[in-house]
Design a protein around this motif. Sequence first.
Motif, short mmCIF file in Angstrom:
data_model
loop_
_atom_site.label_atom_id
_atom_site.label_comp_id
_atom_site.label_asym_id
_atom_site.label_seq_id
_atom_site.Cartn_x
_atom_site.Cartn_y
_atom_site.Cartn_z
N LEU A 40 0.80 -0.61 -0.22
CA LEU A 40 0.54 -0.05 -0.08
C LEU A 40 0.51 1.24 -0.02
O LEU A 40 0.30 2.52 -0.75
CB LEU A 40 -0.84 -0.36 1.13
N ALA A 41 2.06 1.37 0.17
CA ALA A 41 2.82 2.73 0.94
C ALA A 41 2.63 3.59 0.03
O ALA A 41 2.91 4.59 -0.37
CB ALA A 41 4.08 2.61 1.54
N HIS A 42 3.61 2.91 -1.04
CA HIS A 42 4.23 3.25 -2.51
C HIS A 42 2.67 4.03 -2.90
O HIS A 42 2.69 4.85 -4.03
CB HIS A 42 4.61 2.86 -3.43
N ARG A 43 1.62 3.57 -3.43
CA ARG A 43 -0.17 4.17 -4.25
C ARG A 43 -0.64 5.80 -2.73
O ARG A 43 -1.17 6.51 -3.72
CB ARG A 43 -0.85 3.43 -3.71
N LEU A 44 0.54 5.81 -1.81
CA LEU A 44 -0.91 6.92 -0.91
C LEU A 44 0.47 8.08 -1.40
O LEU A 44 1.72 7.88 -1.10
CB LEU A 44 -0.15 6.19 0.46
N ILE A 45 -0.38 9.21 -0.83
CA ILE A 45 0.29 10.58 -0.90
C ILE A 45 -0.21 10.91 -0.10
O ILE A 45 -0.66 11.89 0.57
CB ILE A 45 -0.43 11.24 -2.20
#
Length: 311
Positions: free
Chosen positions: A281-286
Amino acid sequence: MHTHDVISLAQAGIGAMNRVIDGKPQAVRLAWVVLLAQGHLLIEDVPGVGKTLLAKALGRVLGGSVRRIQFTPDLLPADVVGVNLFNQESRHFEFRPGPVFANVVIGDEINRASPKTQSAMLECMAEAQISIDGTTHRMPHPFMVVATQNPVDMEGTFALPEAQRDRFMARVSLGYPARSAEVEMLDHHGARDPLSELEPVCGPEHIAAAIETVRRVHASPELRGYIVRLVEATRESAEFSLGASPRASLHLLRAAKANAALDGREYASPDDVQQLAVSILAHRLIPREEGTVEHAAEALRRILAAVPVIA
């Protein structure tokens, strides 16, 4: 294929890769989780820590077709997906496939290409097909993109668009090796090419069968509800201006099933979800405040601690 066959297959591949990639067993395992979950892997880190070696090692042990694309600022979309060329003899256009038509596609330094070229891979990564001049061309099965990228603050890089990052099931950062692992790497790799020792442990048909087995791993309604609550929490959090997408929910479920299969279980558990959530999930979050993926990962860990497993 039964679950124990998946374990045997993965253990052989993981063991072979760990012999040439010193001190990164978690990254190697994650690569196999993504492979068996029919996803794509993004490897992000500074130059020289083994990103391309990991991608090449995975391709080598799988025994299928492997193609490498070196992304550069002048790379065109047709250089990636292919082009229709006019055959003077037949008087017809013929499709000449690009390097993306392979079982494992190694996209080296993907964020050095222009956003236009990066976006050329969106359809093939999401749907395992590409449409050119009204004709749809299917990718081989299995199909996996293993892309490497350097941090966006390095010279000559472009930030990956949000839609492109969302196509990657997982992101891994290798980091610098421990001192003992780096000494061992100098000993192993100083006089020979480590990849020359790798032999295929299986073929594409074995991976395809393993993927079907992973799909049959049981995920309870309660587990699916837990995944949705986690993803919804990222959308509602004040720490993010962009939360995780429904595709992220699906990717997290598939990865949890693959992780369970690698552990020899025929059911996925909340532990599988919690173990993989940051990578998925982390790389999709801004983050609302400007920050890196690591900042997003820290906020995500707080969400993991706050969201109960049982509603």
